[in-house]
Design an enzyme around this catalytic site. Sequence first.
Site, PDB file in Angstrom:
ATOM      1  N   GLU A  89       0.116 -23.694  22.922  1.00 38.65           N
ATOM      2  CA  GLU A  89       0.040 -25.088  23.864  1.00 38.65           C
ATOM      3  C   GLU A  89      -1.137 -24.623  24.825  1.00 38.65           C
ATOM      4  O   GLU A  89      -1.213 -23.684  25.559  1.00 38.65           O
ATOM      5  CB  GLU A  89       1.068 -25.247  24.386  1.00 38.65           C
ATOM      6  CG  GLU A  89       2.368 -25.629  23.741  1.00 38.65           C
ATOM      7  CD  GLU A  89       2.344 -27.258  23.326  1.00 38.65           C
ATOM      8  OE1 GLU A  89       1.179 -27.701  23.268  1.00 38.65           O
ATOM      9  OE2 GLU A  89       3.441 -27.647  22.825  1.00 38.65           O
ATOM     10  N   GLU A 111      -4.360 -35.567  20.751  1.00 37.88           N
ATOM     11  CA  GLU A 111      -3.754 -34.218  20.454  1.00 37.88           C
ATOM     12  C   GLU A 111      -4.213 -33.804  19.058  1.00 37.88           C
ATOM     13  O   GLU A 111      -4.778 -32.479  18.828  1.00 37.88           O
ATOM     14  CB  GLU A 111      -2.361 -33.638  20.612  1.00 37.88           C
ATOM     15  CG  GLU A 111      -2.172 -32.523  20.357  1.00 37.88           C
ATOM     16  CD  GLU A 111      -0.577 -32.070  20.468  1.00 37.88           C
ATOM     17  OE1 GLU A 111      -0.108 -31.141  20.417  1.00 37.88           O
ATOM     18  OE2 GLU A 111       0.126 -33.056  20.694  1.00 37.88           O
ATOM     19  N   HIS A 151      -1.768 -26.555  19.383  1.00 36.62           N
ATOM     20  CA  HIS A 151      -1.287 -27.335  20.015  1.00 36.62           C
ATOM     21  C   HIS A 151      -1.748 -27.965  21.423  1.00 36.62           C
ATOM     22  O   HIS A 151      -2.456 -26.915  21.890  1.00 36.62           O
ATOM     23  CB  HIS A 151       0.161 -27.640  20.123  1.00 36.62           C
ATOM     24  CG  HIS A 151       0.861 -28.005  18.725  1.00 36.62           C
ATOM     25  ND1 HIS A 151       1.501 -28.823  18.562  1.00 36.62           N
ATOM     26  CD2 HIS A 151       0.956 -27.066  17.751  1.00 36.62           C
ATOM     27  CE1 HIS A 151       2.043 -29.075  17.108  1.00 36.62           C
ATOM     28  NE2 HIS A 151       1.754 -27.703  16.776  1.00 36.62           N
ATOM     29  N   HIS A 190       0.142 -31.811  14.183  1.00 34.08           N
ATOM     30  CA  HIS A 190       0.261 -33.410  14.115  1.00 34.08           C
ATOM     31  C   HIS A 190      -0.929 -33.717  12.907  1.00 34.08           C
ATOM     32  O   HIS A 190      -1.347 -33.031  12.243  1.00 34.08           O
ATOM     33  CB  HIS A 190      -0.009 -33.986  15.213  1.00 34.08           C
ATOM     34  CG  HIS A 190       0.729 -33.337  16.240  1.00 34.08           C
ATOM     35  ND1 HIS A 190       2.098 -33.624  16.293  1.00 34.08           N
ATOM     36  CD2 HIS A 190       0.647 -32.601  17.593  1.00 34.08           C
ATOM     37  CE1 HIS A 190       2.581 -32.981  17.604  1.00 34.08           C
ATOM     38  NE2 HIS A 190       1.572 -32.459  17.981  1.00 34.08           N
TER      39      HIS A 190
END
Length: 286
Positions: free
Chosen positions: A249, A118, A173, A80
């Site tokens: 993740e 995040e 992430h 992101h």
Amino acid sequence: MRAKTLPLLTGILLLTACSGGGGTPPSPAAAPTSSPGSATPGPTSSSPPPPPSSSSASPPSTSAVPPVGSGKVVVLDPGHNGGNAAHPGEINRKVPAGRGQTKPCNTTGTSTNAGYPEHAFTFAVAKEIGNALAAKGIKVVYTRQNDSGVGPCVDERARIGNDANADAVVSIHADGSTSPTAHGFHVAYSAPPLNAAQGEPSLKLARTMRDGIRDDGFATSTYIGSAGLSPRNDLGGLNLSTRPSVLVECGNMRNADEAGQMSSAAGRLRYAQAIAKAIEAYLAGS
């Protein structure tokens, strides 16, 4: 990834979006470089030194030993970006995502219930990982240089790894499961593979990453994948990669315990150290 994006953003994609949610999985930086340590003097002795050898052999070379990661290249992809939410037109633009798919350029990512985003977590962890790797002589390339920009799009993130001829590409992430009891990390990789690098090299990277993070005390996911591994066919960054690539993740930002770790500097450093050691282990065996 669940409940990760703002209402105006759709889709999940990889190296720009987290891996929970859409798609059916197939079956089962640089901190100061450590200076070479000073030589430790040997035990003192009152005995006289031995006489010089009469051998004509050349003395040992005093050349510096190359760093452990000399010649290796790692691309770190912090998921992101901080400016994504303010530019919906740009990040909703459809781009190639592999396997004949198109997906939005990027997404906003998720956050803890207290609002820690995040994108800030992934950028901080990626920089810590990069610092650790650079200190070992590994060349580190980042897919983004700050946490205030937009994108880059998923296809561009994959291209950065490909163009760098990376020995490993690792996307960082954190998930956003709406279940507060869901917890644990998982490692996603492209499956079925679309090229040689997505086969055994990526699977080896995924397993080494999983083993390293787990051995550092992190629990594997209770809600995605199996035993910390998640084969995926719908994540654009992995689909488009021609280098060994995985997406980590780190945990569920909606789980109170994991949110607390991710929101603290000490917790982020712990994640970074575990991932960096796993990358080093993979490079040593590749």
